[in-house]
Design a protein around this motif. Structure first.
Motif, PDB file in Angstrom:
ATOM      1  N   CYS A   8       5.220   5.235 -12.943  1.00 42.72           N
ATOM      2  CA  CYS A   8       4.129   5.931 -12.740  1.00 42.72           C
ATOM      3  C   CYS A   8       2.804   4.982 -12.266  1.00 42.72           C
ATOM      4  O   CYS A   8       1.685   5.532 -12.079  1.00 42.72           O
ATOM      5  CB  CYS A   8       3.559   7.041 -13.569  1.00 42.72           C
ATOM      6  SG  CYS A   8       4.752   8.566 -13.667  1.00 42.72           S
ATOM      7  N   ASP A   9       3.016   3.849 -12.643  1.00 42.55           N
ATOM      8  CA  ASP A   9       2.249   2.855 -12.399  1.00 42.55           C
ATOM      9  C   ASP A   9       1.859   2.603 -10.981  1.00 42.55           C
ATOM     10  O   ASP A   9       2.550   1.716 -10.338  1.00 42.55           O
ATOM     11  CB  ASP A   9       2.768   1.533 -13.096  1.00 42.55           C
ATOM     12  CG  ASP A   9       1.328   0.518 -13.042  1.00 42.55           C
ATOM     13  OD1 ASP A   9       0.260   0.776 -12.897  1.00 42.55           O
ATOM     14  OD2 ASP A   9       1.858  -0.743 -13.586  1.00 42.55           O
ATOM     15  N   THR A  10       0.897   3.158 -10.282  1.00 37.33           N
ATOM     16  CA  THR A  10       0.519   2.834  -8.834  1.00 37.33           C
ATOM     17  C   THR A  10      -1.068   2.804  -8.841  1.00 37.33           C
ATOM     18  O   THR A  10      -1.845   2.810  -9.882  1.00 37.33           O
ATOM     19  CB  THR A  10       0.810   4.023  -8.231  1.00 37.33           C
ATOM     20  OG1 THR A  10      -0.118   5.161  -8.731  1.00 37.33           O
ATOM     21  CG2 THR A  10       2.179   4.800  -8.130  1.00 37.33           C
ATOM     22  N   PRO A  11      -1.450   2.068  -7.665  1.00 35.86           N
ATOM     23  CA  PRO A  11      -2.898   1.719  -7.693  1.00 35.86           C
ATOM     24  C   PRO A  11      -3.844   3.149  -7.691  1.00 35.86           C
ATOM     25  O   PRO A  11      -4.740   2.950  -7.988  1.00 35.86           O
ATOM     26  CB  PRO A  11      -2.840   1.358  -6.408  1.00 35.86           C
ATOM     27  CG  PRO A  11      -1.534   0.695  -5.811  1.00 35.86           C
ATOM     28  CD  PRO A  11      -0.672   1.841  -6.653  1.00 35.86           C
ATOM     29  N   GLU A  12      -3.526   4.086  -7.475  1.00 37.40           N
ATOM     30  CA  GLU A  12      -3.929   5.400  -7.869  1.00 37.40           C
ATOM     31  C   GLU A  12      -4.319   5.783  -9.259  1.00 37.40           C
ATOM     32  O   GLU A  12      -5.256   6.576  -9.438  1.00 37.40           O
ATOM     33  CB  GLU A  12      -3.382   6.671  -7.078  1.00 37.40           C
ATOM     34  CG  GLU A  12      -3.510   6.720  -5.640  1.00 37.40           C
ATOM     35  CD  GLU A  12      -2.261   5.764  -4.884  1.00 37.40           C
ATOM     36  OE1 GLU A  12      -2.508   5.029  -3.942  1.00 37.40           O
ATOM     37  OE2 GLU A  12      -1.353   5.125  -5.797  1.00 37.40           O
ATOM     38  N   ARG A  13      -3.384   5.180 -10.264  1.00 35.34           N
ATOM     39  CA  ARG A  13      -3.565   5.704 -11.651  1.00 35.34           C
ATOM     40  C   ARG A  13      -4.603   4.749 -12.369  1.00 35.34           C
ATOM     41  O   ARG A  13      -4.542   3.512 -12.166  1.00 35.34           O
ATOM     42  CB  ARG A  13      -2.267   5.679 -12.065  1.00 35.34           C
ATOM     43  CG  ARG A  13      -2.372   6.372 -13.424  1.00 35.34           C
ATOM     44  CD  ARG A  13      -0.954   6.252 -14.261  1.00 35.34           C
ATOM     45  NE  ARG A  13      -0.957   4.986 -14.878  1.00 35.34           N
ATOM     46  CZ  ARG A  13       0.365   4.460 -15.304  1.00 35.34           C
ATOM     47  NH1 ARG A  13       1.376   5.022 -14.880  1.00 35.34           N
ATOM     48  NH2 ARG A  13       0.161   3.275 -16.176  1.00 35.34           N
ATOM     49  N   ARG A  14      -5.764   5.420 -12.476  1.00 33.26           N
ATOM     50  CA  ARG A  14      -6.639   4.520 -13.020  1.00 33.26           C
ATOM     51  C   ARG A  14      -6.714   4.103 -14.584  1.00 33.26           C
ATOM     52  O   ARG A  14      -7.307   3.177 -14.952  1.00 33.26           O
ATOM     53  CB  ARG A  14      -8.190   5.230 -12.916  1.00 33.26           C
ATOM     54  CG  ARG A  14      -8.426   5.570 -11.584  1.00 33.26           C
ATOM     55  CD  ARG A  14      -9.934   6.023 -11.415  1.00 33.26           C
ATOM     56  NE  ARG A  14     -10.482   6.925 -12.227  1.00 33.26           N
ATOM     57  CZ  ARG A  14     -10.589   8.166 -11.866  1.00 33.26           C
ATOM     58  NH1 ARG A  14     -10.224   8.739 -10.604  1.00 33.26           N
ATOM     59  NH2 ARG A  14     -11.200   9.159 -12.577  1.00 33.26           N
ATOM     60  N   PHE A  15      -6.009   5.181 -15.249  1.00 31.13           N
ATOM     61  CA  PHE A  15      -5.800   4.861 -16.579  1.00 31.13           C
ATOM     62  C   PHE A  15      -4.518   5.596 -17.260  1.00 31.13           C
ATOM     63  O   PHE A  15      -3.810   6.240 -16.866  1.00 31.13           O
ATOM     64  CB  PHE A  15      -7.079   5.284 -17.620  1.00 31.13           C
ATOM     65  CG  PHE A  15      -7.154   7.033 -17.454  1.00 31.13           C
ATOM     66  CD1 PHE A  15      -6.597   7.652 -18.556  1.00 31.13           C
ATOM     67  CD2 PHE A  15      -7.595   7.594 -16.332  1.00 31.13           C
ATOM     68  CE1 PHE A  15      -6.427   9.193 -18.369  1.00 31.13           C
ATOM     69  CE2 PHE A  15      -7.746   9.051 -16.286  1.00 31.13           C
ATOM     70  CZ  PHE A  15      -7.309   9.785 -17.377  1.00 31.13           C
ATOM     71  N   THR A  16      -4.218   5.061 -18.372  1.00 33.58           N
ATOM     72  CA  THR A  16      -3.154   5.731 -19.336  1.00 33.58           C
ATOM     73  C   THR A  16      -3.366   5.671 -20.734  1.00 33.58           C
ATOM     74  O   THR A  16      -3.966   4.559 -21.322  1.00 33.58           O
ATOM     75  CB  THR A  16      -1.986   4.791 -19.151  1.00 33.58           C
ATOM     76  OG1 THR A  16      -1.439   4.694 -17.618  1.00 33.58           O
ATOM     77  CG2 THR A  16      -0.725   5.421 -19.916  1.00 33.58           C
ATOM     78  N   LEU A  17      -3.236   6.766 -21.382  1.00 31.07           N
ATOM     79  CA  LEU A  17      -3.623   7.113 -22.806  1.00 31.07           C
ATOM     80  C   LEU A  17      -2.270   7.164 -23.392  1.00 31.07           C
ATOM     81  O   LEU A  17      -1.546   8.026 -22.762  1.00 31.07           O
ATOM     82  CB  LEU A  17      -4.609   8.352 -23.058  1.00 31.07           C
ATOM     83  CG  LEU A  17      -6.138   8.019 -22.950  1.00 31.07           C
ATOM     84  CD1 LEU A  17      -6.606   9.366 -23.604  1.00 31.07           C
ATOM     85  CD2 LEU A  17      -6.317   6.835 -23.855  1.00 31.07           C
ATOM     86  N   VAL A  18      -2.048   6.454 -24.518  1.00 30.07           N
ATOM     87  CA  VAL A  18      -0.816   6.608 -25.081  1.00 30.07           C
ATOM     88  C   VAL A  18      -0.511   7.476 -26.446  1.00 30.07           C
ATOM     89  O   VAL A  18      -1.385   7.120 -27.328  1.00 30.07           O
ATOM     90  CB  VAL A  18      -0.237   5.121 -25.397  1.00 30.07           C
ATOM     91  CG1 VAL A  18       1.163   5.271 -25.987  1.00 30.07           C
ATOM     92  CG2 VAL A  18      -0.146   4.423 -23.966  1.00 30.07           C
TER      93      VAL A  18
END
Length: 543
Positions: A138-148
């Protein structure tokens, strides 16, 4: 991808605005924190939280999402997680911000979840640490953040670290209109790609009140609910209903489902309601541990997702008494189509409306329609269509699906059935499950019910497969009860005198375990894929 202030499906499949102000769904948590602050809200494993503690954590998470990652009203946030307190908190935090909660079925592949991220236009992701491949996909330019969830303590991307960092901050519930989206409820994708059903704050307000009135009347803040199924779908709606009532939720521990663990939780926490599917009810009541625990607190065992076979229904009633509640509904109608309450479940066949999934829910109207949209007479089969405040706003960014699914204001479920003179609904099958053999329409449900009468058969699914002579013919996939020893040939010979020749499955196969969806449902798509993978469609016993 398109963002919007509000959504509503119009007859042409587009999106139209709405300006009717309603209460933000997260206000239920705000209210509970003020009124029931020191009372139990959530239990997961050895940890538990009061309403005040849960509200504080949701406030901290919402503030962090807003301050650190710029999440605002209308943003979509993708969730890839097994059930846990953080997943439940993420739902309410998204609602509080006016953002859209986009939960994935955690058992989906990285590629499948990547599709959800792309199709929803998700700007961020909350993901369990045990799913690194899903994060990467899901790592795309549209994805601004990831919380784990379960990340490294102290890391700025760790869910609980963000909560600790912003603890003590508060976020007001964002102003929302009736048709502002709160949840993208993805279909299971029985045909083609899953579609995002847009659930809204106003629509869900009706759904939650309807659940309380029709499924669990009399529920109070002293009630306790056991969550057995993934929060990403029907169980999430059910548990949000507990928030509305101020009742506590107990999340089932992670790992493989164990009936004895469930019954021990019912006893230890005095569980008063739970939501599940017929296959899980069957596992629970047939497990030898069911008689070792005090189940007297259980008032509502709610099952949905598929009809329950009569033999399983009778056995469950003999074990649990009159606590079964059946409802019929799709994600697009958020479970709100019919209900069959405890008082209308009977062990005795002469008292039971055998095969009925109940009467229309409060505020819901059912129409049985022919292919041209005309109303079918009472007792005659057609497509089940519905109207009412529980119907979703439409599929996101999918005008073709909207145009196909709505006709003259009615939502077309794709399920087939009929109503009796009292308005009780009987489902005869999904339109997509029907197959045509020798020019005759075959509906598997009737055949499955007959096969289940055999003492050796525990589960069955009948589906149509290509046939060089008849176009399609039936294959009966059976799972036997423990200790049973019958062959496909025996089952064939036993069934043949009891059913019309044109309905008779021409092939039988016995499996050790029935393939099921992540939610415990028996789906023909998964069974067909399993048979194809194992090369069983062509090698099954044939007449």
């Amino acid at each position: 991808m398109k963002t919007w202030a509000s959504t509503k499906a119009d007859p042409k499949g587009g999106i139209a605005p709405s300006t009717t102000r309603v209460s933000n769904l997260a206000n239920h948590l705000t209210r509970n924190a003020a009124r029931l602050g020191d009372q139990l809200a959530l239990v997961w494993g050895e940890e538990q939280w009061t309403w005040a503690q849960m509200n504080a954590r949701v406030n901290a998470l919402a503030f962090g999402l807003q301050d650190r990652f710029g999440v605002t009203k209308g943003d979509r946030v993708l969730i890839q997680s097994q059930n846990c307190n953080q997943m439940f908190e993420s739902m309410l935090a998204c609602f509080r911000l006016g953002a859209v909660w986009v939960p994935a079925n955690f058992r989906q592949t990285p590629e499948e979840v990547s599709w959800l991220a792309e199709s929803s236009g998700a700007s961020g992701m909350i993901c369990g640490a045990e799913f690194p491949d899903h994060m990467a996909a899901c790592d795309t330019p549209e994805r601004r953040f990831t919380l784990v969830i379960g990340g490294e303590d102290g890391d700025e991307s760790d869910f609980d670290t963000v909560v600790k960092t912003y603890m003590g901050n508060t976020v007001p519930n964002t102003a929302v209109d009736r048709d502002d989206p709160c949840w993208f409820f993805y279909t299971s994708g029985t045909t083609g790609r899953p579609k995002a059903s847009v659930l809204t704050h106003g629509q869900m307000a009706f759904v939650l009140l309807n659940h309380l009135h029709d499924l669990m009347p009399g529920i109070t803040a002293q009630a306790r609910s056991l969550c057995l199924a993934p929060l990403s779908h029907g169980a999430g709606v059910h548990q949000l209903t507990q928030v509305v009532a101020g009742a506590a939720t107990v999340l089932f521990p992670s790992g493989r489902f164990d009936p004895e663990t469930a019954w021990k939780i019912v006893q230890d926490h005095q569980i008063s309601n739970m939501f599940t599917v017929p296959t899980i009810v069957k596992m629970l009541v047939e497990h030898e541990s069911v008689n070792r625990y005090d189940l007297s607190s259980l008032k509502h065992m709610i099952y949905a997702g598929a009809p329950m076979y009569r033999s399983d229904q009778k056995f469950a009633l003999s074990v649990l008494g009159k606590v079964l509640v059946q409802y019929f509904g799709l994600g697009e109608v958020t479970g709100n189509i019919t209900v069959l309450p405890p008082a209308e479940h009977f062990e005795e066949d002469d008292k039971m409306r055998i095969g009925s999934c109940g009467h229309p829910r409060t505020g819901i109207e059912i129409s049985i329609q022919a292919s041209d949209g005309s109303e079918m007479p009472t007792g005659q089969q057609g497509e089940i269509c519905v109207i009412g405040p529980a119907v979703f706003a439409g599929y996101y960014n999918n005008p073709e699906a909207n145009a196909k699914s709505f006709r003259n204001g009615w939502f077309r479920t794709g399920d087939l059935g009929y109503v009796d003179e009292q308005g009780y609904l009987f489902i005869t099958g999904r339109e997509s499950d029907m197959y045509i053999s020798g020019g005759s329409n075959i509906y598997p449900r009737e055949i499955e019910e007959k096969i289940l009468v055999h003492d050796a058969v525990s589960e069955v699914a009948v589906l149509g497969v290509p046939d060089p002579v008849w176009g399609e013919s039936g294959i009966a996939v059976c799972v036997l009860r423990t200790g049973a020893d019958v062959t496909p040939e025996i089952l064939y010979d036993w069934l043949k005198p009891q059913i019309a020749g044109y309905k008779m499955p021409r092939r039988f196969v016995v499996l050790e375990e029935m393939p099921k969806s992540a939610y415990g449902k028996i789906t023909k798509k998964i069974i067909r894929e399993t048979l194809e993978q194992r090369g069983l469609i062509d090698t099954a016993v044939r007449a």
